[in-house]
Each structure stands twice: as C-alpha cells, then as structure tokens.
Design a protein around this motif. Structure first.
Motif, PDB file in Angstrom:
ATOM      1  N   SER A  78      51.127  48.347  35.729  1.00 41.79           N
ATOM      2  CA  SER A  78      49.943  48.254  36.584  1.00 41.79           C
ATOM      3  C   SER A  78      50.352  48.381  38.049  1.00 41.79           C
ATOM      4  CB  SER A  78      49.245  46.906  36.375  1.00 41.79           C
ATOM      5  OG  SER A  78      48.199  46.751  37.310  1.00 41.79           O
TER       6      SER A  78
ATOM      7  N   ASP B 141      47.885  47.785  40.319  1.00 39.96           N
ATOM      8  CA  ASP B 141      46.759  47.092  40.941  1.00 39.96           C
ATOM      9  C   ASP B 141      47.238  45.964  41.840  1.00 39.96           C
ATOM     10  OD1 ASP B 141      44.083  48.094  39.831  1.00 39.96           O
ATOM     11  OD2 ASP B 141      45.357  47.953  38.046  1.00 39.96           O
TER      12      ASP B 141
ATOM     13  N   THR C 210      42.150  42.701  34.590  1.00 38.81           N
ATOM     14  CA  THR C 210      43.159  43.646  35.077  1.00 38.81           C
ATOM     15  C   THR C 210      44.413  43.576  34.221  1.00 38.81           C
ATOM     16  OG1 THR C 210      42.303  43.343  37.315  1.00 38.81           O
ATOM     17  CG2 THR C 210      44.488  44.341  37.108  1.00 38.81           C
TER      18      THR C 210
ATOM     19  N   PRO D 205      40.142  47.642  36.872  1.00 40.35           N
ATOM     20  CA  PRO D 205      40.530  47.593  38.288  1.00 40.35           C
ATOM     21  C   PRO D 205      40.558  46.147  38.794  1.00 40.35           C
ATOM     22  CG  PRO D 205      38.819  49.241  37.936  1.00 40.35           C
ATOM     23  CD  PRO D 205      38.958  48.475  36.651  1.00 40.35           C
ATOM     24  N   SER D 206      41.503  45.843  39.644  1.00 39.95           N
ATOM     25  CA  SER D 206      41.606  44.500  40.210  1.00 39.95           C
ATOM     26  C   SER D 206      40.413  44.213  41.109  1.00 39.95           C
ATOM     27  CB  SER D 206      42.893  44.380  41.026  1.00 39.95           C
ATOM     28  OG  SER D 206      42.940  43.124  41.677  1.00 39.95           O
TER      29      SER D 206
ATOM     30  N   ARG E 170      40.781  43.300  46.947  1.00 42.72           N
ATOM     31  CA  ARG E 170      40.785  44.451  47.843  1.00 42.72           C
ATOM     32  C   ARG E 170      41.639  44.226  49.086  1.00 42.72           C
ATOM     33  NH1 ARG E 170      39.990  46.523  43.968  1.00 42.72           N
ATOM     34  NH2 ARG E 170      38.016  47.106  43.061  1.00 42.72           N
TER      35      ARG E 170
ATOM     36  N   LYS F  49      43.439  47.671  51.080  1.00 46.67           N
ATOM     37  CA  LYS F  49      44.236  48.514  50.187  1.00 46.67           C
ATOM     38  C   LYS F  49      44.986  49.640  50.895  1.00 46.67           C
ATOM     39  CE  LYS F  49      44.197  49.857  45.513  1.00 46.67           C
ATOM     40  NZ  LYS F  49      44.558  48.924  44.549  1.00 46.67           N
TER      41      LYS F  49
END
Length: 92
Positions: free
Chosen positions: A24, A26, A60, A66-67, A70, A86
C-alpha cells in the motif's frame, strides 16, 4: 523528515485481511492505529473522533480502499507548524 517526506514501514498479518499480498502507498499516520484497533475491538470510533487525531484506516488495510487521511500535521507540539497535504508541503 527529508524534503517533506515522512515514511515508515509496517507489516500487518491477519485472517481478516481480504485483499492480501500487496503493498500500500496510502497515507497512514501512527495516530491512526488507536481508532483502527478501537474499531476492530467493536468500539464506535465516531464517539472518540473529536478527541483524537487518528482515523480508522481498517478499510485501507483490509480491503485496499483509499485512505481517509489527506494530510499529516508533523509537529503539533512546537512553535513550527508543518502540514503535509498529499502533494504539497507547507511550513510556517
């Protein structure tokens, strides 16, 4: 921290992980473990969400969703504030 990057490595193993054998990329913060474990123990994260910085990231981890995260506030206890959306690093 280097050039706005905060990175770490984690390994999670469980029979409850549906989407296995993946990496991952994320955004997940160390503060996310508390609400994630609280959720797994049957707790209602919405009852503690306004008192903590972490987010439940079980979707996640287990499904590859998606995580929800942000941004990361890296130094909340100092006079310097660094905020990492991000794609951008802001320092004040």
């Amino acid at each position: 921290m280097w050039e706005g990057g905060v990175r770490g490595v984690a390994f999670v193993h469980s029979n409850m992980i549906a989407k296995r054998g993946r990496v991952s990329h994320d955004m997940i913060d160390a503060t996310d473990w508390l609400p994630t474990f609280y959720h797994l123990a049957g707790g209602d994260v919405t009852k503690i969400q306004d008192k903590i910085d972490g987010m439940n990231v079980w979707g996640t981890i287990s499904q590859g969703a998606p995580s929800p995260r942000r941004e990361v506030n890296v130094k909340p206890h100092r006079d310097i504030l660094e905020f990492f959306p991000k794609e951008v690093k802001l320092s004040a």
